[in-house]
Design an enzyme around this catalytic site. Sequence first.
Site, short mmCIF file in Angstrom:
data_model
loop_
_atom_site.label_atom_id
_atom_site.label_comp_id
_atom_site.label_asym_id
_atom_site.label_seq_id
_atom_site.Cartn_x
_atom_site.Cartn_y
_atom_site.Cartn_z
N LYS A 1 23.21 14.95 -6.35
CA LYS A 1 22.76 13.59 -6.03
C LYS A 1 23.16 12.63 -7.15
O LYS A 1 22.84 12.84 -8.32
CB LYS A 1 21.23 13.56 -5.88
CG LYS A 1 20.70 14.33 -4.67
CD LYS A 1 20.93 13.57 -3.38
CE LYS A 1 20.24 14.27 -2.22
NZ LYS A 1 20.47 13.56 -0.94
N HIS B 1 -5.65 -13.63 9.66
CA HIS B 1 -4.73 -12.48 9.63
C HIS B 1 -5.36 -11.19 10.13
O HIS B 1 -4.78 -10.12 9.96
CB HIS B 1 -4.14 -12.26 8.23
CG HIS B 1 -3.51 -13.47 7.63
ND1 HIS B 1 -2.49 -14.17 8.27
CD2 HIS B 1 -3.74 -14.11 6.46
CE1 HIS B 1 -2.13 -15.19 7.51
NE2 HIS B 1 -2.88 -15.18 6.41
N PRO C 1 0.83 -1.20 0.00
CA PRO C 1 0.00 0.00 0.00
C PRO C 1 0.87 1.26 0.00
O PRO C 1 1.80 1.38 0.80
CB PRO C 1 -0.79 -0.12 1.30
CG PRO C 1 -0.83 -1.59 1.58
CD PRO C 1 0.50 -2.11 1.10
N GLU C 2 0.58 2.16 -0.91
CA GLU C 2 1.34 3.40 -1.03
C GLU C 2 0.43 4.57 -0.69
O GLU C 2 -0.68 4.37 -0.18
CB GLU C 2 1.95 3.49 -2.43
CG GLU C 2 2.89 2.32 -2.72
CD GLU C 2 3.48 2.33 -4.12
OE1 GLU C 2 3.27 3.31 -4.86
OE2 GLU C 2 4.16 1.36 -4.48
N ARG D 1 1.28 -10.56 5.94
CA ARG D 1 2.73 -10.69 6.06
C ARG D 1 3.29 -10.13 7.37
O ARG D 1 4.46 -10.30 7.67
CB ARG D 1 3.42 -9.99 4.87
CG ARG D 1 3.06 -10.60 3.53
CD ARG D 1 3.94 -10.04 2.43
NE ARG D 1 3.50 -10.48 1.11
CZ ARG D 1 4.11 -10.16 -0.03
NH1 ARG D 1 5.19 -9.39 0.00
NH2 ARG D 1 3.65 -10.59 -1.17
#
Length: 269
Positions: free
Chosen positions: A150, A91, A2-3, A110
């Site tokens: 960078k 879960h 999930p973002e 997980r």
Amino acid sequence: MPELPEVETTKRGLKLLIVSQVVNQVVLYRDNLRWEIPKHLPTTLANQAVNAVERRGKYLLIKFNAGMLIIHLGMSGSVKVVDSTVPLKKHDHFELVFTNGKCMRLNDPRRFGAVLFSMDNTHSLLDNLGVEPLEVLFDEQYLYGKSHKKQQNIKAFIMDSKVVVGVGNIYACESLYKAGINPKRQAGSVSKKRYTHLTQCIKDILTQAIKAGGTTLQDFSSVDGKPGYFAQTLSVYGRENENCTQCRSKIARIIQNQRSTFYCPSCQT
């Protein structure tokens, strides 16, 4: 994983369903996820009303008078609001039961997620986070200024949560494709003009994903159990060897920083 769009989708759903609701019971179905779940939560949150639900980066922040519950969905987590009579699923690890008969459940196959608590509304995990990509501080000057000297690849640069939060793997690939920037380019070698375009592409991609309810690839679904539909509009992510929608070249996949990167070698320079 999930973002930002998935967490934002979850936050918006929770705001509608649990703000002002009073906690009747807190149930811990296991002692720990990524870190130990505070054992005092059943006592601390008893009879507490939810004052607000907010998001910082990929963290959900549920605020009470007693403090702030911090939830991270990890790699496979999701939060649902259901009737308390609904049987537990495999879960389901953490639950807030409210006096209105509803409950909020965290499911995390997980177990890389987290349930933490802060009594003063601060936490070390939040201290060093970068700007929010959909807020005004993330403007056309920001990325270019941060990229000076960078040497890391630009995909890793825009995924660095100390620079900007929430631009995870899926949305980094999609944003770089939309901006026409090769993900292998050094961050410090990209021009200000291209960073200005990339900034807008990141905003556009994330906004579109939020409107679509996020991206469901395997595990994610929103608080009402619906999947995210942004996966149907992905241009490069997960499309290795398929035709680019712009030039018909084959989409390539490489490994960067131990993650798959998808891009079009012809369109992205």
